[in-house]
Enzyme design. Structure first.
Site, PDB file in Angstrom:
ATOM      1  N   THR A 193      -8.576   9.717   8.163  1.00 24.06           N
ATOM      2  CA  THR A 193      -8.312   8.448   7.470  1.00 24.06           C
ATOM      3  C   THR A 193      -8.092   7.293   8.442  1.00 24.06           C
ATOM      4  OG1 THR A 193      -5.951   9.028   7.370  1.00 24.06           O
ATOM      5  CG2 THR A 193      -7.316   9.616   5.458  1.00 24.06           C
ATOM      6  N   LYS A 238       0.844  -1.192   0.000  1.00 24.40           N
ATOM      7  CA  LYS A 238       0.000   0.000   0.000  1.00 24.40           C
ATOM      8  C   LYS A 238       0.880   1.243   0.000  1.00 24.40           C
ATOM      9  CE  LYS A 238      -1.980  -1.432   3.735  1.00 24.40           C
ATOM     10  NZ  LYS A 238      -2.855  -1.698   4.901  1.00 24.40           N
ATOM     11  N   GLY A 268      -8.429   3.987  10.216  1.00 25.85           N
ATOM     12  CA  GLY A 268      -9.075   2.720   9.860  1.00 25.85           C
ATOM     13  C   GLY A 268      -8.917   2.287   8.427  1.00 25.85           C
ATOM     14  N   THR A 269      -8.103   2.994   7.643  1.00 29.07           N
ATOM     15  CA  THR A 269      -8.000   2.636   6.224  1.00 29.07           C
ATOM     16  C   THR A 269      -7.451   1.223   6.017  1.00 29.07           C
ATOM     17  OG1 THR A 269      -5.880   3.811   6.187  1.00 29.07           O
ATOM     18  CG2 THR A 269      -7.793   4.975   5.320  1.00 29.07           C
ATOM     19  N   GLY A 270      -6.404   0.860   6.780  1.00 31.80           N
ATOM     20  CA  GLY A 270      -5.800  -0.456   6.587  1.00 31.80           C
ATOM     21  C   GLY A 270      -6.737  -1.588   6.951  1.00 31.80           C
ATOM     22  N   CYS A 271      -7.409  -1.452   8.087  1.00 39.71           N
ATOM     23  CA  CYS A 271      -8.381  -2.466   8.514  1.00 39.71           C
ATOM     24  C   CYS A 271      -9.506  -2.590   7.488  1.00 39.71           C
ATOM     25  CB  CYS A 271      -8.980  -2.092   9.871  1.00 39.71           C
ATOM     26  SG  CYS A 271      -7.786  -1.818  11.187  1.00 39.71           S
TER      27      CYS A 271
END
Length: 264
Positions: free
Chosen positions: A207, A174, A209-212
């Protein structure tokens, strides 16, 4: 028809923006039935993580067995695992699952708070990544796991090779934190084929929580029977919209909006 079944194995975010809460919101928004194995409880808000309490390995194992043995799963997503003991417990449980596994190797929170013990890194490399269908590290997690520093888009291939050397079938690097590009660019590869995914970079600081959210969206797509490239493509589209709709919460960094597609 019953919806596809997706299990998240992760920590709790009391502020509701990341962790188990973000996972279950994502799964609901994408039309799958979300189930959970809680690994840790955090005291967390928009300004950071104030405390972390890991669950014992037997509690994690019991939750997993309760769900999988009775209900079953069509995809699994892992997030915050916190300690070497929990990483190894979860890896052992997943070694016999036939469903695809999405591993988000969570190392630090959006605010820079550590969520994985240094002593657990080797267990992630040698136990958890080998059972992953897709691993989804961000650039900080790539460095934490492999020592590779990604400063430019061209470095993402090197990062992907380093992560793939630990055994996941696919890796999604990412690149959202890359300072040198105007787009949010990610690289998905299995070492043979490459898929570069690009989306507009939104000027929005909220932003959390984007990875989860991305990993849960990928798992949701895999549970529906999508191929890995298509599941990742659809997940990125969903997350891009969620980032664009992110909103202020408290005095710090707000969350992405998991329900953005339902807003007027």
């Amino acid at each position: 028809m019953n919806p596809p079944l997706v299990l998240t194995v992760a920590g709790s975010d009391s502020g509701g923006g990341a962790g188990i809460q973000a996972d279950l919101k994502t799964m609901l928004a994408l039309g799958v039935h979300g189930m959970s194995v809680l690994t840790a409880v955090t005291a967390q808000n928009s300004q950071g993580v104030q405390g972390v309490w890991e669950l014992p390995a037997e509690a994690v194992r019991a939750q997993y067995r309760a769900v999988v043995d009775d209900i079953g799963v069509q995809a699994v997503k892992t997030g915050m695992l916190a300690t070497a003991a929990l990483v190894e417990t979860v890896a052992d449980l997943l070694s016999s699952v036939e469903a695809p596994v999405v591993v988000d190797p969570v190392g630090v929170s959006k605010h820079g708070d550590p969520l994985l013990a240094e002593t657990a890194l080797d267990s992630v490399r040698t136990k958890l990544l080998p059972v992953a269908t897709v691993a989804t590290p961000n650039l900080d997690e790539v460095t934490q796991l492999t020592g590779v520093h990604v400063g430019h888009e061209d470095d993402m291939r090197t990062a992907a090779e380093a992560v793939l050397s630990y055994g996941p079938r696919w890796v999604l690097i990412k690149g959202g934190h890359l300072p040198t590009v105007r787009e949010a660019v990610d690289l998905l590869t299995d070492g043979t084929e490459e898929h570069w995914l690009r989306a507009p970079r939104h000027d929005n600081r909220h932003t959390h929580g984007t990875g989860c959210t991305l990993a849960s969206a990928v798992a949701s797509g895999l549970a529906k029977g999508l191929t890995v490239p298509e599941a990742v493509r659809q997940a990125k589209e969903y997350v891009t919209g969620a980032i664009a709709a992110g909103f202020a919460l408290g005095a710090g960094i707000g969350p992405v909006d998991h329900g953005w597609r339902f807003r007027d």
